[in-house]
Design a protein around this motif. Structure first.
Motif, mmCIF file in Angstrom:
data_model
loop_
_atom_site.group_PDB
_atom_site.id
_atom_site.type_symbol
_atom_site.label_atom_id
_atom_site.label_comp_id
_atom_site.label_asym_id
_atom_site.label_seq_id
_atom_site.Cartn_x
_atom_site.Cartn_y
_atom_site.Cartn_z
ATOM 1 N N PRO A 71 6.858 -3.338 8.069
ATOM 2 C CA PRO A 71 7.214 -4.075 7.025
ATOM 3 C C PRO A 71 6.566 -5.544 7.208
ATOM 4 O O PRO A 71 7.358 -6.649 7.345
ATOM 5 C CB PRO A 71 8.785 -4.205 7.388
ATOM 6 C CG PRO A 71 8.919 -4.180 8.716
ATOM 7 C CD PRO A 71 7.779 -3.060 9.388
ATOM 8 N N THR A 72 5.232 -5.686 7.363
ATOM 9 C CA THR A 72 4.607 -6.740 7.346
ATOM 10 C C THR A 72 4.338 -7.319 5.935
ATOM 11 O O THR A 72 4.725 -6.516 4.929
ATOM 12 C CB THR A 72 3.122 -6.566 7.956
ATOM 13 O OG1 THR A 72 2.311 -5.830 6.947
ATOM 14 C CG2 THR A 72 3.174 -5.977 9.249
ATOM 15 N N THR A 73 4.094 -8.664 5.838
ATOM 16 C CA THR A 73 4.023 -9.289 4.587
ATOM 17 C C THR A 73 2.777 -8.414 3.680
ATOM 18 O O THR A 73 2.951 -8.404 2.700
ATOM 19 C CB THR A 73 3.568 -10.807 4.884
ATOM 20 O OG1 THR A 73 4.897 -11.488 5.375
ATOM 21 C CG2 THR A 73 3.514 -11.531 3.446
ATOM 22 N N VAL B 49 3.493 -6.847 0.070
ATOM 23 C CA VAL B 49 2.882 -7.582 -1.033
ATOM 24 C C VAL B 49 1.994 -6.508 -1.561
ATOM 25 O O VAL B 49 1.757 -6.276 -2.715
ATOM 26 C CB VAL B 49 1.974 -8.876 -0.408
ATOM 27 C CG1 VAL B 49 1.263 -9.216 -1.748
ATOM 28 C CG2 VAL B 49 2.917 -9.951 -0.339
ATOM 29 N N SER B 50 1.099 -5.785 -0.614
ATOM 30 C CA SER B 50 -0.087 -4.675 -1.312
ATOM 31 C C SER B 50 0.742 -3.592 -2.240
ATOM 32 O O SER B 50 0.215 -3.207 -2.931
ATOM 33 C CB SER B 50 -1.019 -4.390 -0.256
ATOM 34 O OG SER B 50 -0.205 -3.681 0.963
ATOM 35 N N LEU B 51 1.652 -3.060 -1.342
ATOM 36 C CA LEU B 51 2.291 -2.077 -1.840
ATOM 37 C C LEU B 51 2.971 -2.261 -3.199
ATOM 38 O O LEU B 51 2.820 -1.335 -4.255
ATOM 39 C CB LEU B 51 3.278 -1.181 -0.929
ATOM 40 C CG LEU B 51 2.845 -0.431 0.157
ATOM 41 C CD1 LEU B 51 3.901 -0.254 1.191
ATOM 42 C CD2 LEU B 51 2.045 0.682 -0.252
ATOM 43 N N LEU C 237 9.453 -0.592 -0.389
ATOM 44 C CA LEU C 237 8.186 0.347 -0.545
ATOM 45 C C LEU C 237 7.715 0.501 0.793
ATOM 46 O O LEU C 237 7.282 1.640 1.028
ATOM 47 C CB LEU C 237 7.309 -0.475 -1.455
ATOM 48 C CG LEU C 237 7.687 -0.606 -2.972
ATOM 49 C CD1 LEU C 237 6.715 -1.425 -3.645
ATOM 50 C CD2 LEU C 237 7.921 0.490 -3.695
ATOM 51 N N VAL C 238 7.710 -0.313 1.656
ATOM 52 C CA VAL C 238 7.252 -0.088 3.033
ATOM 53 C C VAL C 238 8.173 0.859 3.790
ATOM 54 O O VAL C 238 7.642 1.761 4.483
ATOM 55 C CB VAL C 238 6.964 -1.030 3.909
ATOM 56 C CG1 VAL C 238 5.913 -2.018 3.259
ATOM 57 C CG2 VAL C 238 8.360 -2.025 4.323
ATOM 58 N N PHE C 239 9.279 1.031 3.531
ATOM 59 C CA PHE C 239 10.333 1.910 4.150
ATOM 60 C C PHE C 239 10.009 3.352 3.480
ATOM 61 O O PHE C 239 9.877 4.291 4.240
ATOM 62 C CB PHE C 239 11.819 1.627 3.685
ATOM 63 C CG PHE C 239 12.276 0.413 4.544
ATOM 64 C CD1 PHE C 239 11.684 0.018 5.608
ATOM 65 C CD2 PHE C 239 13.363 -0.405 3.924
ATOM 66 C CE1 PHE C 239 12.216 -1.321 6.113
ATOM 67 C CE2 PHE C 239 13.979 -1.419 4.610
ATOM 68 C CZ PHE C 239 13.458 -1.948 5.888
ATOM 69 N N GLU C 240 9.835 3.483 2.316
ATOM 70 C CA GLU C 240 9.470 4.663 1.729
ATOM 71 C C GLU C 240 8.074 5.200 2.148
ATOM 72 O O GLU C 240 8.223 6.593 2.232
ATOM 73 C CB GLU C 240 9.359 4.334 0.006
ATOM 74 C CG GLU C 240 9.305 5.594 -0.718
ATOM 75 C CD GLU C 240 9.165 5.483 -2.225
ATOM 76 O OE1 GLU C 240 9.541 6.098 -2.901
ATOM 77 O OE2 GLU C 240 8.276 4.315 -2.580
ATOM 78 N N MET C 241 7.109 4.229 2.370
ATOM 79 C CA MET C 241 5.881 4.833 2.645
ATOM 80 C C MET C 241 5.882 4.848 4.344
ATOM 81 O O MET C 241 4.850 5.037 4.845
ATOM 82 C CB MET C 241 4.602 3.828 2.200
ATOM 83 C CG MET C 241 4.659 3.715 0.695
ATOM 84 S SD MET C 241 4.567 5.491 -0.062
ATOM 85 C CE MET C 241 2.595 5.697 0.209
ATOM 86 N N THR D 127 9.706 -9.616 -1.297
ATOM 87 C CA THR D 127 11.226 -9.221 -1.307
ATOM 88 C C THR D 127 11.273 -7.677 -1.801
ATOM 89 O O THR D 127 11.634 -6.877 -1.296
ATOM 90 C CB THR D 127 12.173 -10.032 -2.037
ATOM 91 O OG1 THR D 127 12.071 -11.520 -1.220
ATOM 92 C CG2 THR D 127 13.311 -9.660 -1.979
ATOM 93 N N LEU D 128 10.537 -7.568 -2.865
ATOM 94 C CA LEU D 128 10.470 -6.186 -3.711
ATOM 95 C C LEU D 128 9.774 -5.132 -3.040
ATOM 96 O O LEU D 128 9.904 -3.851 -3.340
ATOM 97 C CB LEU D 128 10.435 -6.194 -5.227
ATOM 98 C CG LEU D 128 11.322 -7.259 -5.927
ATOM 99 C CD1 LEU D 128 10.742 -7.372 -7.442
ATOM 100 C CD2 LEU D 128 12.561 -6.622 -6.079
ATOM 101 N N GLY D 129 8.989 -5.541 -2.127
ATOM 102 C CA GLY D 129 8.081 -4.823 -1.465
ATOM 103 C C GLY D 129 8.763 -3.998 -0.228
ATOM 104 O O GLY D 129 8.076 -3.119 0.166
#
Length: 191
Positions: free
Chosen positions: A74-76, A80-82, A66-70, A61-63
């Motif tokens: 938006p895959t799991t 998770v990794s970010l 981060l995917v939007f920012e990078m 959820t908190l990631g």
């Protein structure tokens, strides 16, 4: 004197929408509740797998912002990794595994295994003291990977606080966080 206890705040907040409370309250109380839930489960657990599943749920959820920012999909795996790369970087080293497929192992083998199969997949385990919890079904033969649950909890809680601080100090990141919570609808307006 105003009652500021957790139960009083919880009662006052029940039924209110995030837009009525404002994000500072949501960030303060929401993140405190995450921390308290993880700490409570860690202190009282009989088995570490539900605790690990809960933490992976929060990490995913908190990631999302981060995917939007990078500007990533938006895959799991990406979420998770970010989060782990940015807020729990010591986790990789603690597992004794520095290969290129780290995100795949944590998102698929651990997070997806715990969420969808009630257990980790393929040569993955969680250990606590001298007890190791490992799947009895091994599809791949290879180097076993293990997470120390006590270290995992500590790293997550430290990362959670860093994340919370960033939300309070970085308005662009706060906007991404708000956008990532699309499932929280605005309060309905009375006619």
């Amino acid at each position: 004197m105003k009652d500021l206890s957790l139960s009083a705040r919880s009662s006052a907040i029940q039924g209110q929408c995030i837009s009525e409370l404002g994000f500072p309250v949501y960030i303060g109380d929401g993140f405190r509740w995450i921390k308290e839930a993880v700490e409570f489960m860690h202190e009282t657990h009989k088995h570490p797998l539900p605790l690990a599943a809960l933490i992976f749920m929060y990490i995913e959820t908190l990631g999302k912002p981060l995917v939007f920012e990078m500007r990533k999909s938006p895959t799991t795996k990406n979420k998770v990794s970010l989060f782990i790369e940015q807020y729990m970087p010591k986790l990789w080293q603690s597992m004794g595994f520095l290969g290129n497929n780290r995100p795949e192992i944590l998102s698929n083998q651990y997070r997806n295994g715990l969420a969808h199969e009630i257990f980790m997949k393929d040569n993955c385990s969680i250990h606590e003291g001298d007890q190791t919890y490992v799947s009895t079904i091994f599809k791949n033969v290879g180097i076993p990977i293990s997470i120390n649950i006590n270290f995992f909890v500590r790293e997550f809680l430290e990362g959670l606080e860093q994340y919370r601080q960033r939300l309070l100090s970085d308005s662009k990141f706060l906007e991404l966080f708000q956008d990532s919570l699309a499932s929280i609808k605005p309060c309905p307006r009375s006619p």
